[in-house]
Design an enzyme around this catalytic site. Structure first.
Site, PDB file in Angstrom:
ATOM      1  N   HIS A 126       0.843  -1.204   0.000  1.00 20.76           N
ATOM      2  CA  HIS A 126       0.000   0.000   0.000  1.00 20.76           C
ATOM      3  C   HIS A 126       0.874   1.248   0.000  1.00 20.76           C
ATOM      4  O   HIS A 126       0.434   2.325  -0.382  1.00 20.76           O
ATOM      5  CB  HIS A 126      -0.958   0.001   1.194  1.00 20.76           C
ATOM      6  CG  HIS A 126      -0.276   0.143   2.517  1.00 20.76           C
ATOM      7  ND1 HIS A 126       0.457  -0.879   3.077  1.00 20.76           N
ATOM      8  CD2 HIS A 126      -0.186   1.181   3.372  1.00 20.76           C
ATOM      9  CE1 HIS A 126       0.965  -0.460   4.223  1.00 20.76           C
ATOM     10  NE2 HIS A 126       0.592   0.789   4.429  1.00 20.76           N
ATOM     11  N   LYS A 166       3.401  -2.388  11.893  1.00 20.20           N
ATOM     12  CA  LYS A 166       4.367  -1.594  12.659  1.00 20.20           C
ATOM     13  C   LYS A 166       4.639  -0.245  11.973  1.00 20.20           C
ATOM     14  O   LYS A 166       4.593   0.804  12.598  1.00 20.20           O
ATOM     15  CB  LYS A 166       5.665  -2.400  12.762  1.00 20.20           C
ATOM     16  CG  LYS A 166       6.691  -1.862  13.698  1.00 20.20           C
ATOM     17  CD  LYS A 166       7.942  -2.747  13.690  1.00 20.20           C
ATOM     18  CE  LYS A 166       7.613  -4.194  14.049  1.00 20.20           C
ATOM     19  NZ  LYS A 166       8.813  -5.040  14.165  1.00 20.20           N
ATOM     20  N   SER A 180      15.667   3.353  10.831  1.00 25.98           N
ATOM     21  CA  SER A 180      15.926   2.949   9.440  1.00 25.98           C
ATOM     22  C   SER A 180      15.281   3.946   8.480  1.00 25.98           C
ATOM     23  O   SER A 180      15.849   4.263   7.429  1.00 25.98           O
ATOM     24  CB  SER A 180      15.354   1.557   9.168  1.00 25.98           C
ATOM     25  OG  SER A 180      16.263   0.566   9.564  1.00 25.98           O
ATOM     26  N   LYS A 216       9.398  -2.531   3.546  1.00 30.92           N
ATOM     27  CA  LYS A 216      10.552  -2.514   4.448  1.00 30.92           C
ATOM     28  C   LYS A 216      10.478  -3.685   5.411  1.00 30.92           C
ATOM     29  O   LYS A 216       9.388  -4.063   5.852  1.00 30.92           O
ATOM     30  CB  LYS A 216      10.513  -1.179   5.218  1.00 30.92           C
ATOM     31  CG  LYS A 216      11.696  -0.871   6.043  1.00 30.92           C
ATOM     32  CD  LYS A 216      12.565   0.204   5.406  1.00 30.92           C
ATOM     33  CE  LYS A 216      13.904   0.355   6.083  1.00 30.92           C
ATOM     34  NZ  LYS A 216      14.742  -0.855   6.037  1.00 30.92           N
ATOM     35  N   LYS A 260       9.675  -8.918   4.739  1.00 28.99           N
ATOM     36  CA  LYS A 260      10.665  -9.562   5.611  1.00 28.99           C
ATOM     37  C   LYS A 260      11.409 -10.613   4.813  1.00 28.99           C
ATOM     38  O   LYS A 260      10.848 -11.195   3.880  1.00 28.99           O
ATOM     39  CB  LYS A 260       9.971 -10.234   6.806  1.00 28.99           C
ATOM     40  CG  LYS A 260      10.899 -10.481   7.972  1.00 28.99           C
ATOM     41  CD  LYS A 260      11.094  -9.241   8.808  1.00 28.99           C
ATOM     42  CE  LYS A 260      12.047  -9.466   9.953  1.00 28.99           C
ATOM     43  NZ  LYS A 260      12.018  -8.324  10.875  1.00 28.99           N
TER      44      LYS A 260
HETATM   45  P1  NAD Z   1      20.334 -10.982  17.826  1.00 27.85           P
HETATM   46  O1  NAD Z   1      20.687 -12.111  16.950  1.00 27.85           O
HETATM   47  O2  NAD Z   1      21.241  -9.810  17.913  1.00 27.85           O
HETATM   48  O3  NAD Z   1      20.074 -11.468  19.322  1.00 27.85           O
HETATM   49  C1  NAD Z   1      19.241 -12.525  19.673  1.00 27.85           C
HETATM   50  C2  NAD Z   1      19.730 -13.049  21.008  1.00 27.85           C
HETATM   51  O4  NAD Z   1      18.810 -14.034  21.480  1.00 27.85           O
HETATM   52  C3  NAD Z   1      21.101 -13.727  20.911  1.00 27.85           C
HETATM   53  O5  NAD Z   1      21.937 -13.265  21.955  1.00 27.85           O
HETATM   54  C4  NAD Z   1      20.780 -15.201  21.049  1.00 27.85           C
HETATM   55  O6  NAD Z   1      21.833 -15.943  21.628  1.00 27.85           O
HETATM   56  C5  NAD Z   1      19.546 -15.144  21.936  1.00 27.85           C
HETATM   57  N1  NAD Z   1      18.715 -16.355  21.828  1.00 27.85           N
HETATM   58  C6  NAD Z   1      18.469 -17.106  20.743  1.00 27.85           C
HETATM   59  N2  NAD Z   1      17.666 -18.129  21.048  1.00 27.85           N
HETATM   60  C7  NAD Z   1      17.404 -18.019  22.363  1.00 27.85           C
HETATM   61  C8  NAD Z   1      16.634 -18.767  23.278  1.00 27.85           C
HETATM   62  N3  NAD Z   1      15.986 -19.871  22.899  1.00 27.85           N
HETATM   63  N4  NAD Z   1      16.560 -18.344  24.564  1.00 27.85           N
HETATM   64  C9  NAD Z   1      17.224 -17.242  24.961  1.00 27.85           C
HETATM   65  N5  NAD Z   1      17.969 -16.499  24.145  1.00 27.85           N
HETATM   66  C10 NAD Z   1      18.058 -16.876  22.861  1.00 27.85           C
HETATM   67  O7  NAD Z   1      18.863 -10.541  17.357  1.00 27.85           O
HETATM   68  P2  NAD Z   1      18.152  -9.144  17.582  1.00 27.85           P
HETATM   69  O8  NAD Z   1      18.418  -8.298  16.398  1.00 27.85           O
HETATM   70  O9  NAD Z   1      18.449  -8.648  18.950  1.00 27.85           O
HETATM   71  O10 NAD Z   1      16.619  -9.596  17.467  1.00 27.85           O
HETATM   72  C11 NAD Z   1      15.916 -10.148  18.583  1.00 27.85           C
HETATM   73  C12 NAD Z   1      14.419 -10.008  18.317  1.00 27.85           C
HETATM   74  O11 NAD Z   1      14.107  -8.636  18.088  1.00 27.85           O
HETATM   75  C13 NAD Z   1      13.894 -10.759  17.085  1.00 27.85           C
HETATM   76  O12 NAD Z   1      12.589 -11.209  17.347  1.00 27.85           O
HETATM   77  C14 NAD Z   1      13.857  -9.682  16.026  1.00 27.85           C
HETATM   78  O13 NAD Z   1      12.913  -9.956  15.001  1.00 27.85           O
HETATM   79  C15 NAD Z   1      13.422  -8.498  16.861  1.00 27.85           C
HETATM   80  N6  NAD Z   1      13.737  -7.198  16.253  1.00 27.85           N
HETATM   81  C16 NAD Z   1      15.016  -6.849  15.965  1.00 27.85           C
HETATM   82  C17 NAD Z   1      15.269  -5.592  15.405  1.00 27.85           C
HETATM   83  C18 NAD Z   1      16.670  -5.106  15.134  1.00 27.85           C
HETATM   84  O14 NAD Z   1      16.815  -3.918  14.803  1.00 27.85           O
HETATM   85  N7  NAD Z   1      17.698  -5.914  15.276  1.00 27.85           N
HETATM   86  C19 NAD Z   1      14.205  -4.725  15.107  1.00 27.85           C
HETATM   87  C20 NAD Z   1      12.901  -5.120  15.428  1.00 27.85           C
HETATM   88  C21 NAD Z   1      12.688  -6.353  16.010  1.00 27.85           C
END
Ligand code: NAD
Length: 493
Positions: free
Chosen positions: A83, A112, A381, A88, A124
C-alpha cells in the site's frame, strides 16, 4: 457487540482446540490477533482480506562453493503489503527461518510501519543458516550471493524493497548488501538507500545499532508517564528500581537492558540466553554479562552470579517487567498461566502466541505489543533511508547556525549576570549545554523519542476510549489497520 462476542467465543473455542503442543503457527497467530481487531472495525467489504493476506513470497535456493564443495542455501523475501512503497523489513539469519515465519514477520512490519507512521509497506526476508558455523569471509560470499538473487528481482531496491538487520544479521551484512547492489546498479545515485542498518562509514546513520533497544526504553518511559496505565498493570512509581528480566542479550535485549539500567536506574535481575540464565536479586552487570556472552558463546561460567541451565523457567519468575527480546512463541500455552510479570514488553517479534495472549490478558497482565515496542529499529531505518536519499548528514546545515544564535542569548545572559552581581548567576552547566547544537545522534534520538511517544498515545487513546478494546495490542492493530485501510481507499481500491 453480539458479533464481537461471537468472534471472541469462536476464537476461544479455536484456541482450546489448538492448545499446545498444536498451537497455531506464527502467521496464524498474527492473523488471529488481526481478526480480533478487525471484528471491532467497520471496514469496506473485502478490504479486511486485502490487508490481511501476504501479497507474495519469493523462495530462492542457491549454491555457494565453500570448503571444496557446493553448499545449497534456502532464502526468502516476503512482501506482505505494498500500500506504500518501498516495502521494508529485516533479513534474518537463523536455522529456523521458514516461509510461515517470514510471512508473519512481513505482516507485522506492515502494521508496525503504519503505527509509527513510517511510510513503508511491510516485508521480511530470511536465510536458513546458522551464522556461527561460518567465518566472516564465507558469510560475505553467502550474503553477496543471496543479495544478488534478491537484487536482480527488485526485491532489494531503494524505491521498492529496503531490507535491514534482524536476528543473526547486523551492520556487516548490510554493508555487503549495499555494496552488492551498487556493483549491480552502477548508475543509481540512490544506491545506498537500498538497505538500512549500514555502518556509518558506509552510509549508515548514528544511533541505528542501538535503535530498537533505545525504542524499548522510550516505550517504557512513555508508559510510565501515564499513572492510569501503570495502575492497570498493578504497578506504581517510575522505572527506578523496577525489577526486570530480559530474554536474549543480542542487539535488542542488550541495548534495552543497558539503557534501562544505566539511565533509568531499573534493576536487571535476570538474563536468559540460549544455554541458560543468570539471576541476581541485587541486579546484574549487563555490560559484563554481554562481554562474557560474546567471548564464550553462552552465559555458563559467568563470574559468581547464579547460573541455571533451565533458562525458560526464569520467564516465570517474579519481576515487575519481563522483556522477551530473543525469538517468537516463547510464551505459549505451555507456560502462559505461570507467568507472573504484571507488565510484558515484547521487544522480540511475536514472543507471545495468540492463545497465550488471551491467557495473559485474562490474568490482567499488561502487554506492550511488538508492533509498537520494537518499532525503534524501523523508525531509525526510516531516518537512514531519508538521509541516503538526501545525500547529507542530519544537522550539517543548521548545527553551527543554531550554536551562533544560542551564543547571542548566552552573551545577553552574561551581561545580565555582570549587571546583577551576586543577586543572580547562570547555573554552572547551562552555558555548555545550551551552546552545543544537536549532532546527528541527538537528532536521531529526538526523532525516535517523538515517534515512540506519539505512537503510544495513538494506541492508548483507542485503549481508553473504547469499552470493547481491552488491551494495547488490539488498540495497536485498530490504529494500524485503520491507516492501511485509508491508504488503500485513497488509491481507489
Ligand atoms: P540478535 O541475533 O542480535 O540477538 C538474539 C539473542 O537471542 C542472541 O543473543 C541469542 O543468543 C539469543 N537467543 C536465541 N535463542 C534463544 C533462546 N531460545 N533463549 C534465549 N535467548 C536466545 O537478534 P536481535 O536483532 O536482537 O533480534 C531479537 C528479536 O528482536 C527478534 O525477534 C527480532 O525480530 C526483533 N527485532 C530486531 C530488530 C533489530 O533492529 N535488530 C528490530 C525489530 C525487532
Amino acid at each position: 457487540m453480539k458479533y464481537v462476542r461471537f468472534v471472541r467465543t469462536l476464537f476461544l473455542f479455536w484456541r482450546t482446540m489448538m492448545s499446545a503442543p498444536n498451537e497455531p503457527s506464527f502467521r496464524e497467530s498474527v492473523d488471529m490477533m488481526f481478526n480480533r481487531a478487525v471484528a471491532l472495525m467497520d471496514l469496506a467489504p473485502g478490504l479486511e482480506e486485502k490487508i490481511r493476506v501476504v501479497n507474495a513470497t519469493y523462495t530462492v535456493r542457491f549454491g555457494v562453493r565453500l570448503r571444496g564443495e557446493i553448499k545449497t542455501f534456502t532464502g526468502y523475501r516476503s512482501v506482505h503489503s505494498e500500500h506504500m512503497e518501498p516495502v521494508k523489513g529485516g533479513i534474518r539469519y537463523a536455522l529456523g527461518v521458514n516461509q510461515d515465519e517470514v510471512e508473519a514477520l512481513g505482516a507485522l512490519m506492515t502494521y508496525k510501519c503504519a503505527l509509527v507512521e513510517a511510510p513503508f509497506g511491510g516485508s521480511k526476508g530470511g536465510l536458513r543458516i546458522d551464522p556461527r558455523e561460518y567465518n566472516a569471509q564465507e558469510m560475505e560470499l553467502i550474503t553477496r550471493r543471496f543479495a544478488y538473487e534478491l537484487i536482480k528481482r527488485d526485491l532489494i531496491n531503494p524505491s521498492q524493497n529496503v531490507p535491514a538487520p534482524d536476528m543473526g544479521t547486523g551492520e556487516k551484512e548490510m554493508a555487503w548488501i549495499a555494496d552488492q547492489y551498487a556493483r549491480m546498479n552502477t548508475t543509481d545515485i540512490n544506491a545506498r538507500a537500498c538497505v538500512t542498518g549500514k555502518p556509518t562509514h558506509a552510509g549508515g546513520i548514528a544511533g541505528r545499532v542501538e535503535a530498537t533497544g533505545r525504542g524499548v526504553q522510550y516505550a517504557l518511559r512513555e508508559f510510565f508517564r501515564h499513572p492510569e496505565d501503570i495502575a492497570k498493570a498493578g504497578l506504581d512509581g517510575t522505572l527506578e528500581g523496577k525489577k526486570i528480566i530480559v530474554q536474549g542479550l543480542g542487539n535488542v535485549g542488550y541495548h534495552a537492558a543497558k539503557f534501562l539500567r544505566d539511565e533509568d536506574n531499573a534493576k536487571i535481575v535476570g538474563i536468559i540466553e540460549r544455554d541458560g540464565c543468570l539471576f541476581d536479586a541485587d541486579g546484574l552487570d549487563v555490560e559484563a554479562a554481554q562481554k562474557w556472552l560474546a567471548n564464550h558463546g553462552g552465559l555458563a561460567g559467568y563470574m559468581d552470579t547464579h547460573f541455571d541451565k533451565d533458562g525458560a523457567k526464569l520467564l516465570e519468575a517474579d519481576c515487575d517487567i519481563l522483556i522477551p527480546a530473543a525469538l517468537e512463541a516463547v510464551i505459549n500455552m505451555t507456560n502462559a498461566d505461570r507467568i507472573k510479570a504484571p507488565l510484558i514488553i515484547e521487544a522480540a517479534n511475536g514472543p507471545i502466541t495468540a492463545g497465550a495472549d488471551e491467557v495473559l490478558c485474562d490474568k490482567g497482565i499488561v502487554i506492550i505489543p511488538d508492533m509498537y515496542a520494537n518499532a525503534g529499529g524501523v523508525t531509525v531505518s526510516y531516518f537512514e533511508w531519508v538521509k541516503n536519499l538526501g545525500h547529507i548528514r542530519f544537522g550539517r546545515m543548521q548545527r553551527r547556525h543554531e550554536e551562533s544564535r544560542h551564543q547571542l542569548v548566552v552573551d545577553e545572559l552574561e551581561r545580565l549576570d555582570r549587571y546583577l552581581g551576586d543577586a543572580w548567576s547562570m547555573s554552572p552547566d547551562f552555558k555548555r549545554k545550551y551552546l552545543r547544537g544537536a549532532d546527528e545522534l541527538e537528532l536521531v534520538r529526538s526523532g525516535l523519542d517523538d515517534t515512540m511517544r506519539v505512537a503510544y498515545q495513538s494506541m492508548r487513546e483507542v485503549w481508553h476510549s473504547r469499552d470493547d478494546v481491552e488491551d494495547l495490542r488490539t488498540a495497536a492493530f485498530i490504529v494500524a489497520i485503520g491507516r492501511v485501510a485509508r491508504s488503500y481507499t485513497a488509491k481507489g481500491l
